[in-house]
Design a protein around this motif. Structure first.
Motif, mmCIF file in Angstrom:
data_model
loop_
_atom_site.group_PDB
_atom_site.id
_atom_site.type_symbol
_atom_site.label_atom_id
_atom_site.label_comp_id
_atom_site.label_asym_id
_atom_site.label_seq_id
_atom_site.Cartn_x
_atom_site.Cartn_y
_atom_site.Cartn_z
ATOM 1 N N ASP A 126 11.990 -18.906 51.788
ATOM 2 C CA ASP A 126 11.939 -20.221 52.417
ATOM 3 C C ASP A 126 11.335 -21.198 51.411
ATOM 4 N N HIS A 127 11.245 -22.456 51.817
ATOM 5 C CA HIS A 127 10.680 -23.459 50.917
ATOM 6 C C HIS A 127 9.153 -23.344 50.922
ATOM 7 N N ASP A 128 8.649 -22.336 50.223
ATOM 8 C CA ASP A 128 7.215 -22.113 50.110
ATOM 9 C C ASP A 128 6.661 -23.078 49.067
ATOM 10 N N THR A 129 6.341 -24.293 49.527
ATOM 11 C CA THR A 129 5.904 -25.344 48.604
ATOM 12 C C THR A 129 4.667 -24.931 47.820
ATOM 13 N N GLU A 130 3.742 -24.273 48.496
ATOM 14 C CA GLU A 130 2.509 -23.864 47.818
ATOM 15 C C GLU A 130 2.788 -22.892 46.687
ATOM 16 N N ALA A 131 3.618 -21.886 46.960
ATOM 17 C CA ALA A 131 3.934 -20.900 45.930
ATOM 18 C C ALA A 131 4.690 -21.539 44.772
ATOM 19 N N ILE A 132 5.595 -22.433 45.094
ATOM 20 C CA ILE A 132 6.371 -23.096 44.043
ATOM 21 C C ILE A 132 5.470 -23.935 43.154
ATOM 22 N N ARG A 133 4.554 -24.678 43.759
ATOM 23 C CA ARG A 133 3.613 -25.490 42.983
ATOM 24 C C ARG A 133 2.722 -24.611 42.111
ATOM 25 N N GLU A 134 2.288 -23.463 42.651
ATOM 26 C CA GLU A 134 1.464 -22.550 41.865
ATOM 27 C C GLU A 134 2.215 -22.039 40.643
ATOM 28 N N LEU A 135 3.504 -21.722 40.826
ATOM 29 C CA LEU A 135 4.279 -21.171 39.718
ATOM 30 C C LEU A 135 4.769 -22.259 38.764
ATOM 31 N N LEU A 136 4.580 -23.515 39.141
ATOM 32 C CA LEU A 136 4.858 -24.622 38.220
ATOM 33 C C LEU A 136 3.608 -25.048 37.464
#
Length: 265
Positions: A126-136
């Motif tokens: 899903d659009h896991d914004t937190e995880a995506i931001r962490e991996l960016l």
């Protein structure tokens, strides 16, 4: 004279057929290669000019009226112009630059990255914004999405990371879904520019699956995965479990790990 007329009529028929065929091919290819519009238009225009020149010579053969001498130079000019236009269009088609995107390496979120995820391709359910931001964080980023650029930037809170829109609409920073070779080249070029960590977000697999089919999509993802492993890149593929039939979903799960499971969520 009859022989000359026959040759001219045959030549005109061939040119008309080429014009119709080229216009049809232009209609098919232009959405895929919009940067070649000028070349396609030049080739079509060349066939029209040559056809007009042939008509001029037909008039010479069929008409004995006054002023006939004016048609010969007109025919020569039209055919010469057509040949020059064709040569220019063909040269542009073969050697002209294709549209390219200079994808800059931009680190949007500075700081120390939390957790550890090895380079490779992961399914993000899903659009896991937190995880995506962490991996960016502390990584150069690139986003390929089915959503327009402004929507993506608002959703993930990014301002400077390059964003490309998967769409058939021609425009700035857009990629036609059928140009997977170009999309692959874009991503691989981004990953291979240097050895520092990078993150690529791919959002829109449902759309690509509809447009190109599962086999083509799966092949594309496996290629991206292999390059990601070699180039210190994490690729996040946003997808829903109900997007694919059970057999296809099982194949995806066997080939690509799920991000939430890898991160312990």
């Amino acid at each position: 004279m009859d022989c000359a007329i026959g040759v001219l009529i045959l030549s005109l028929a061939v040119m008309i057929a080429l014009t119709v065929l080229t216009m049809e091919r232009r209609r098919m290819l232009l959405p895929l290669y919009p940067e070649k519009r000028r070349a396609y238009d030049a080739v079509v225009a060349s066939f029209i000019l040559i056809s007009a020149g042939i008509v001029a010579f037909l008039v010479i053969e069929l008409w004995d009226g006054t002023g006939i001498d004016l048609w010969r130079p007109l025919g020569n000019i039209l055919i010469a112009s057509g040949l020059i236009t064709f040569a220019a269009g063909w040269f542009d088609l073969i050697h002209g630059p294709s549209r390219g995107h200079a994808v800059n390496h931009v680190v949007e979120f500075e700081g120390k990255a939390t957790g550890h995820v090895s380079p490779g391709l992961y399914l993000c359910l899903d659009h896991d914004t937190e995880a995506i931001r962490e991996l960016l964080t502390d990584r150069a980023g690139l986003v390929i999405s089915r959503y327009p650029e402004d929507v993506v930037r608002e959703r993930f809170g990014i301002e400077r990371i390059p964003v490309f829109w998967l769409t058939k609409v021609e425009g700035k920073n857009t990629i036609n879904p059928h140009r997977l070779e170009y999309l692959t080249q874009l991503i691989v070029s981004f990953m291979g520019r240097d050895k520092r960590p990078k993150t690529v977000l791919l959002d829109g697999m449902e759309y690509l699956n509809i447009e190109v089919g599962f086999k083509t999509l799966f092949r594309f993802l496996t290629i991206i995965k292999d390059y990601a492993v070699l180039n210190n890149t994490i690729v996040l593929v946003v997808v829903g479990e109900d997007t694919f039939p059970e057999k296809e979903w099982a194949l995806l799960r066997r080939e690509f790990p799920v991000l939430g499971e890898v991160r312990g969520r």
